[in-house]
Design a protein around this motif. Structure first.
Motif, short mmCIF file in Angstrom:
data_model
loop_
_atom_site.label_atom_id
_atom_site.label_comp_id
_atom_site.label_asym_id
_atom_site.label_seq_id
_atom_site.Cartn_x
_atom_site.Cartn_y
_atom_site.Cartn_z
N MET A 21 -83.80 56.04 -65.61
CA MET A 21 -84.60 54.99 -66.01
C MET A 21 -83.73 53.80 -66.54
SD MET A 21 -86.69 56.38 -69.43
CE MET A 21 -87.65 55.10 -69.53
N ASP A 22 -82.48 54.25 -67.17
CA ASP A 22 -81.71 53.24 -67.99
C ASP A 22 -80.54 52.99 -67.24
OD1 ASP A 22 -80.73 55.94 -68.02
OD2 ASP A 22 -80.20 55.80 -70.09
N ASP A 23 -80.55 53.10 -65.76
CA ASP A 23 -79.56 52.31 -64.94
C ASP A 23 -79.65 51.04 -65.00
OD1 ASP A 23 -77.77 51.59 -63.06
OD2 ASP A 23 -77.97 53.33 -61.59
N THR A 24 -78.65 50.41 -65.83
CA THR A 24 -78.59 48.84 -66.03
C THR A 24 -78.24 48.01 -64.68
OG1 THR A 24 -76.51 49.01 -66.88
CG2 THR A 24 -78.23 48.92 -68.63
N ARG A 25 -77.72 48.77 -63.84
CA ARG A 25 -77.18 48.01 -62.76
C ARG A 25 -78.55 47.52 -61.90
NH1 ARG A 25 -73.60 52.46 -59.87
NH2 ARG A 25 -75.84 53.35 -60.79
N LEU A 26 -79.37 48.27 -62.15
CA LEU A 26 -80.87 47.99 -61.39
C LEU A 26 -81.70 47.35 -62.07
CD1 LEU A 26 -81.62 51.65 -60.23
CD2 LEU A 26 -80.39 49.89 -59.06
N MET A 27 -81.22 46.53 -63.24
CA MET A 27 -82.09 45.60 -64.00
C MET A 27 -82.16 44.29 -63.72
SD MET A 27 -82.30 47.83 -67.34
CE MET A 27 -82.83 49.75 -67.54
N ARG A 28 -82.89 43.49 -64.20
CA ARG A 28 -83.05 42.04 -64.07
C ARG A 28 -81.81 41.36 -64.67
NH1 ARG A 28 -88.39 39.67 -65.31
NH2 ARG A 28 -89.03 41.37 -64.38
N PHE A 29 -81.73 41.90 -66.08
CA PHE A 29 -80.59 41.49 -66.92
C PHE A 29 -79.55 42.75 -66.75
CE2 PHE A 29 -84.51 39.30 -68.88
CZ PHE A 29 -84.00 38.08 -68.48
N ASN A 30 -78.76 42.53 -65.66
CA ASN A 30 -77.78 43.63 -65.42
C ASN A 30 -76.57 43.41 -66.25
OD1 ASN A 30 -76.44 41.92 -63.61
ND2 ASN A 30 -77.87 42.39 -62.12
N PRO A 31 -75.61 44.31 -66.18
CA PRO A 31 -74.51 43.84 -67.22
C PRO A 31 -73.82 42.90 -66.54
CG PRO A 31 -74.68 46.24 -66.54
CD PRO A 31 -75.62 45.53 -65.73
N GLY A 32 -73.80 42.34 -65.28
CA GLY A 32 -73.10 41.01 -64.95
C GLY A 32 -73.87 39.69 -65.23
N TYR A 33 -75.27 39.84 -65.61
CA TYR A 33 -76.02 38.60 -65.75
C TYR A 33 -75.34 37.66 -66.56
CZ TYR A 33 -80.27 35.83 -66.07
OH TYR A 33 -81.32 34.88 -66.12
N ARG A 34 -75.24 36.30 -66.12
CA ARG A 34 -74.56 35.40 -67.01
C ARG A 34 -75.50 34.21 -66.83
NH1 ARG A 34 -72.47 38.85 -68.60
NH2 ARG A 34 -70.38 39.87 -68.71
N VAL A 35 -75.69 33.32 -67.46
CA VAL A 35 -76.32 32.02 -67.59
C VAL A 35 -75.12 30.89 -67.22
CG1 VAL A 35 -77.44 30.17 -68.62
CG2 VAL A 35 -78.48 32.29 -68.69
N ILE A 36 -75.23 30.19 -66.49
CA ILE A 36 -74.36 28.96 -66.22
C ILE A 36 -74.44 27.95 -67.43
CG2 ILE A 36 -73.39 27.19 -64.54
CD1 ILE A 36 -74.58 28.44 -62.45
N PRO A 37 -73.38 27.40 -68.00
CA PRO A 37 -73.80 26.71 -69.33
C PRO A 37 -74.24 25.37 -68.59
CG PRO A 37 -71.42 27.32 -69.43
CD PRO A 37 -72.08 28.08 -67.98
N LEU A 38 -75.23 24.77 -69.42
CA LEU A 38 -75.59 23.33 -68.52
C LEU A 38 -76.24 22.51 -69.91
CD1 LEU A 38 -78.11 23.00 -65.78
CD2 LEU A 38 -79.33 23.56 -67.73
#
Ligand SMILES: Cc1cc2nc3c(=O)[nH]c(=O)nc-3n(C[C@H](O)[C@H](O)[C@H](O)COP(=O)(O)OP(=O)(O)OC[C@H]3O[C@@H](n4cnc5c(N)ncnc54)[C@H](O)[C@@H]3O)c2cc1C
Ligand code: SF4
Ligand code: SF4
Length: 1017
Positions: A546-563
């Protein structure tokens, strides 16, 4: 993060080339074959895939592509193609699952758009056969006339499809009386992954392949009788795993009335892993003729929990629900303007918890006696005077709406900590409820968080979502809490998954719940039905952690582009403390998009916007039924864009443009979306980013600068108006400007309010007056419909007010303007300049506490909305507090007894009176004052038309590219309602609404001010 594929599937061969060039061989062939062999919509762009990569869970998995079948046959063909290409299949309804059931790296098949017919209703046998994409509320709407309903009344009744409900074995608030899906499905027609369509029904009537499947499953079940008896939770609410126990029932409620085994029950709760449903035959129930509700107010949560076991014994079979609402939810509901008045009616003092106890049946008198019994019981339990009686349907319905929205209300918490669903629906026997909830609360405390409790006390399923930050340590905490919660569930002999199913979140707990042998049997069952492993692989059996973060919306690669956004979103840029829910100061949340991304991320995908009932959200979805034209689809597109998942163009990408194209900026979502997603405001951000990249069109400039060129244009009124009388000119105009030739444009007048004003007070006079009011006359009512501005002056003066027309301190030949036309075309700096000018002009009056009154909802309400997000600080807040629509002002004054002079002058009217609320009026709860004020007219009985957006929405409906969709929006409810009452006077305060009404129904609607003046004696 998945690499984006900038592809657009347009047809067979082209699709193949586009996809295969940029994706992979299999995806390309899949897209090509689907486009060539089915009639369905084939959606393979990155944005399409992204919109179907999430559901109402924390997970995100990119599908290979999406098929929206137009016909049943499309589904069979798609199954065959997927089998050939070895592409997994993920069936989907409304996508409101909370555990990730509808996300998967395969072909998503969305049944909800086209496959939604009622195929047959047998009123005598009380059954209905339906297609899987039909929404529950829509089925019940059709059954009502026959006194029947399908009683599995899930909170998401307006969104959930019957196919999805069967997939999840869903359960409603009234399951104590009616059971879950499994208790109410009589048969299913479904394809197994070999492409064969089977009819699943009574086992003793089964023949052929279905009989064989049934026998094999029975063998499995018979081998495991001791395990089943030992491991199977003995509660109504158990939805985990497969229903292997149909051959040896363990549910406290029998699966079938006569004890027969029904093989369709094997598919119920199988989450699309065994077969793809083509149709379902449902057991209907008689619609109760009466319902009564008792709301018990408790001083402590424990008391509420402890009482449930006694309450369920009341009612002699008429008790249909005992639902919990806890203090946090009461508080959150009170903060929501749409819900607060309803909740207040149910409260006695400041209770810590409420139980909503419903009795339903044919005999109203008997139900009222049960309500008396409830009052007496509470007295016996030491809580006299704790029950609010609600015998009438109106208040009951309103309160159920609040309860149904409960989960969503909780999700409105700002900051990265969010209530997360993962032990949300554990079910325990009632006698342990109080102990269980106390123990779990303690678990939360130890893990530095808290949960809000609500839902089905009658059946021991209490929803609770601890607050976790899924971008940081949320996944680890989730596992730790889940492990402790599971121990409690085991201690109290409950079910770990009591309502929302397994999906990605609880799949790994299936073995924990049932033990290795039953789990292995589940695996065998899966292989029996789906030997190729094509249907939703890795669900229920072989599930990932259940805690496989690669399958999550906020996965380890999630980054917001500065704006740097155009508007001020800092109120969303906060963090919160999971234990106290306290939020930090605006602007401190660390959002690289300064709060804009966090505002977008507020959408938790619950799908509440997929609704067709009253309210305004979301008109474009109602017309197209496309996920991309839904508030959720738009929020997802923005989230994907802001986090770089749609390519480097971010907010200004083509995919965002497409998703935003039909958003009419009605602010319906601002009001209706439980988490407060305000897409109209977000559209301003997008429009600015888009036009900065692509440039402003002539149409944009004509719309935006209207307030500036209006004084000059008005001088050439006869010339400009020729366009409305010449097809040729209108056609040429459409080519050059994009305004639809089929539309008349607003009529210019040489004499208008600004060059021929009514006699009103000067600035000094109003500041000195004892009954002052300042009228802000907008561009539309000033130049095009001066009659409204004059009427407003007349009404206010008749009511004894000293009226001053707001004007620029230094006259420059132009009127004051709110800047809306600039906002609508993404020119925020120009809009800010207009706003600054207006604020400065209004300041002296606001300082004296004088009301600023306006006529055009979209203009006046800009002062209350966007002005506060433009960086003017306290000055804007002050003006916002004083800015009122004419009717809001009059209703306020009437309430204070200051309108007696006006009332005395109003002549009676005897015509029917219909009112259409402008979307922004609805968004700001400013429609009821219109009704209140019109009721001041003797004999008037104003009736609100249940409408969504009229479809005109500023310039939207005038645009050639949107004219057709604009008319479709109007035809949803507004125009038919007006046509149905040819004698009625129609009041509509919005300029564009009035234009839509005359264009579509050839009826002249009036501003309320005009009607009031007509009635002045
Ligand atoms: C705010 C909120 C409140 C909720 N309240 C409740 C509640 O009161 N009670 C409750 O039980 N649940 C509740 N849920 C969960 C969810 O709404 C229900 O499970 C609902 O029935 C799902 O319907 P859907 O159409 O969205 O199905 P989806 O989520 O689209 O699909 C559900 C499952 O069915 C499968 N499926 C869909 N169509 C088919 C098909 N044609 N063939 C085979 N499999 C198919 C999918 O693969 C998936 O496994 C709630 C969810 C939210 C967000
Ligand atoms: S936009 Fe609002 S209503 Fe729609 S899914 Fe998102 S949170 Fe729910
Ligand atoms: S503003 Fe209106 S049209 Fe746009 S997403 Fe919200 S409800 Fe839909």
């Amino acid at each position: 993060m998945n690499a984006p594929l900038p592809i657009q599937v347009t047809g067979g061969a082209a699709a193949y080339e586009q996809v295969s060039a940029l994706s992979n061989e299999v995806a390309g062939r899949l897209a090509q074959r689907l486009a060539a062999e089915t009639q369905g919509e084939v959606l393979f762009t990155p944005a399409d895939r992204g919109r179907y990569a999430t559901d109402a869970s924390i997970y995100q998995v990119m599908p290979v592509g999406v098929l929206v079948p137009r016909a049943v046959e499309d589904v069979r063909i798609a199954i065959d193609i997927c089998r050939d290409l070895k592409v997994p299949i993920v069936p989907r309804g409304g996508g409101t699952s909370q555990c990730g059931q509808t996300v998967g790296a395969g072909l998503v098949i969305d049944f909800s758009k086209h496959l939604r017919r009622v195929l047959q209703v047998d009123a005598e046998a009380r059954t209905a056969t339906v297609e899987p994409g039909l929404v529950l509320d829509h089925l019940n709407g059709q059954l009502k006339a026959q006194g029947l309903w399908y009683p599995v009344d899930v909170s998401t009744a307006a969104q959930a499809t019957l196919g999805g409900m069967a997939g999840n074995n869903s359960c409603g608030s009234r399951s104590i009386a009616y059971g879950n899906m499994v208790h109410n499905v009589r048969g299913a027609s479904a394809w197994t992954s070999d492409g064969i369509l089977h009819d699943f029904g009574r086992f003793d009537h089964a023949t052929g392949a279905v009989r064989q499947l049934g026998e094999r499953v029975r063998e499995l079940a018979c081998r495991l009788v001791p395990e089943i008896e030992q491991r199977w939770p003995k509660v109504l609410r158990r939805v985990a795993g497969y229903n292997l126990d149909v051959f040896h029932p363990q549910s406290v409620r029998p699966y079938t009335a006569d004890g027969a085994v029904n093989l369709s029950h094997l598919l119920v709760g199988s989450e699309g892993t065994l077969a793809v449903t083509r149709s379902l035959t449902l057991q209907l129930a008689e619609l109760p003729r009466a319902r009564v509700l008792g709301v018990i107010n408790f001083g402590s949560f424990h008391q509420a929990m402890d009482s449930a076991q006694h309450i369920v014994k009341l009612g002699h079979g008429t008790l249909t629900a005992v639902e919990l609402v806890d203090r946090t939810m009461i508080d959150l509901s009170l903060r929501n303007p749409a819900f607060a008045p309803t909740v207040r009616q149910a409260l006695i003092g400041e209770p810590e918890a409420l139980l909503l106890v419903e009795f339903a049946g044919a005999d109203r008198a008997a139900l009222l006696r049960h309500l008396d019994d409830l009052v007496a019981l509470m007295g016996d339990l030491g809580l006299p005077g704790s029950v609010v009686r609600m015998p009438d349907e109106g208040p009951q319905k309103a309160l159920w709406e609040v309860r149904k929205a409960g989960l969503n209300i909780m999700m409105s918490l700002r900051g990265d900590g969010k209530p997360v669903s993962f032990i949300e629906d554990c079910a325990v026997p009632l006698e342990h409820l109080a102990e269980y909830t106390a123990a779990l609360t303690e678990v939360f405390r130890r893990h530095g968080t808290k949960g809000t409790w609500y839902a089905h006390a009658s059946v021991g399923t209490l929803h609770v979502r601890p607050i976790l930050d899924m971008r940081r340590d949320g996944a680890a905490r989730m596992r730790a809490i889940a492990e402790e919660a599971s121990e409690l569930v085991r201690r109290y002999k409950g079910a770990y998954s009591g309502e929302h199913g397994d999906g990605l979140c609880r799949g790994e707990w299936v073995q924990w719940q049932f033990g290795p042998r039953i789990h292995e049997a589940f695996g065998e069952m899966k292989r029996l039905f789906d030997p190729a492993g094509l249907l939703c692989p890795q669900r229920i059996v072989d599930a990932p952690p259940m805690d496989d973060t690669r399958l999550m919306r906020f996965n380890p690669g999630y980054r917001v582009i500065p704006l740097v956004p155009a508007l001020d979103w800092r109120a969303w840029d906060v963090q919160n403390d999971p234990a106290t829910e306290k939020t930090t100061a605006p602007g401190t949340g660390g959002d690289p998009a300064l709060g804009f991304a966090k505002a977008v991320e507020m959408c938790n995908n619950n799908g509440h916007c997929r609704k067709f009932d009253a309210g305004t959200m979301c008109p474009s979805y109602r017309v197209t039924r496309d996920e991309q034209h839904l508030t959720r689809g738009r929020a997802n597109t923005l989230r994907l864009a802001l986090s770089g998942q749609l390519g480097p163009d971010g907010l200004a990408s083509e995919a965002v443009r497409e998703a935003m194209d039909l958003c009419v900026g009605c602010k319906g979502c601002k009001r209706d979306c439980p988490t407060g997603v305000d897409m109209a405001r977000m559209k301003i951000e997008f429009t600015q980013a888009d036009r900065r990249k692509n440039g402003w069109t002539l149409k944009d400039k004509l719309v935006a600068r209207l307030p500036d060129y209006a004084p000059l244009a008005a001088r050439f009124a006869p010339l400009l108006n020729l366009r409305n009388h010449s097809q040729l000119l209108a056609g040429v105009g459409e080519r050059f400007t994009g305004f639809a030739a089929a539309r008349r444009l607003p009529k210019w007048h040489r004499r208008h309010f600004f060059n021929d004003p009514a006699r009103t007070a000067t600035r000094e006079e109003v500041l000195a007056s004892g009954r002052p009011v300042v009228l802000f006359v907008d561009t539309f009512n000033g130049y095009f419909e001066s009659v409204n501005a004059r009427a407003a002056v007349q009404v206010l003066q008749a009511a004894g007010y000293t009226v001053h027309i707001a004007a620029k301190a230094q006259a420059d030949g132009k009127a004051l303007c709110c800047g809306r036309t600039y906002l609508a075309t993404g020119q925020v700096d120009e809009a800010r300049a207009k706003a600054g000018e207006l604020l400065a002009a209004l300041q002296p009056f606001v300082d004296r506490g004088i009301a600023i009154v306006g006529l055009e909802p979209s203009c006046l309400l800009t002062l209350r909305d966007e002005f506060t997000a433009m960086g003017f600080g306290e000055q804007a807040e002050q003006v916002a507090k004083h800015a009122l629509l004419l009717e809001e002002f009059l209703a306020r004054e009437a309430g204070a007894g200051r309108l007696e002079a006006l009332k005395a002058r109003l002549k009676p009217m005897d015509k029917p009176l219909l009112v259409h609320g402008h979307c922004h009026q609805k968004a700001f709860d400013a429609v009821s004052p219109v009704l209140q004020v019109l009721k001041l007219i003797p004999g008037a009985n104003p009736r609100l038309i249940e409408t969504s957006c009229c479809g005109m929405a500023g310039s939207f409906g005038y645009e050639a590219s949107h004219q057709a969709v604009s008319m479709q929006m109007a035809e949803l409810s507004l125009l038919p309602a007006i046509r149905a009452e040819p004698d009625a006077v129609v009041v509509a305060d919005g300029t564009s609404c009035r234009h839509q009404i005359i264009d579509g129904a050839q009826r002249r609607a009036v501003h309320a001010a005009v009607l009031l003046v007509r009635q002045l004696g």
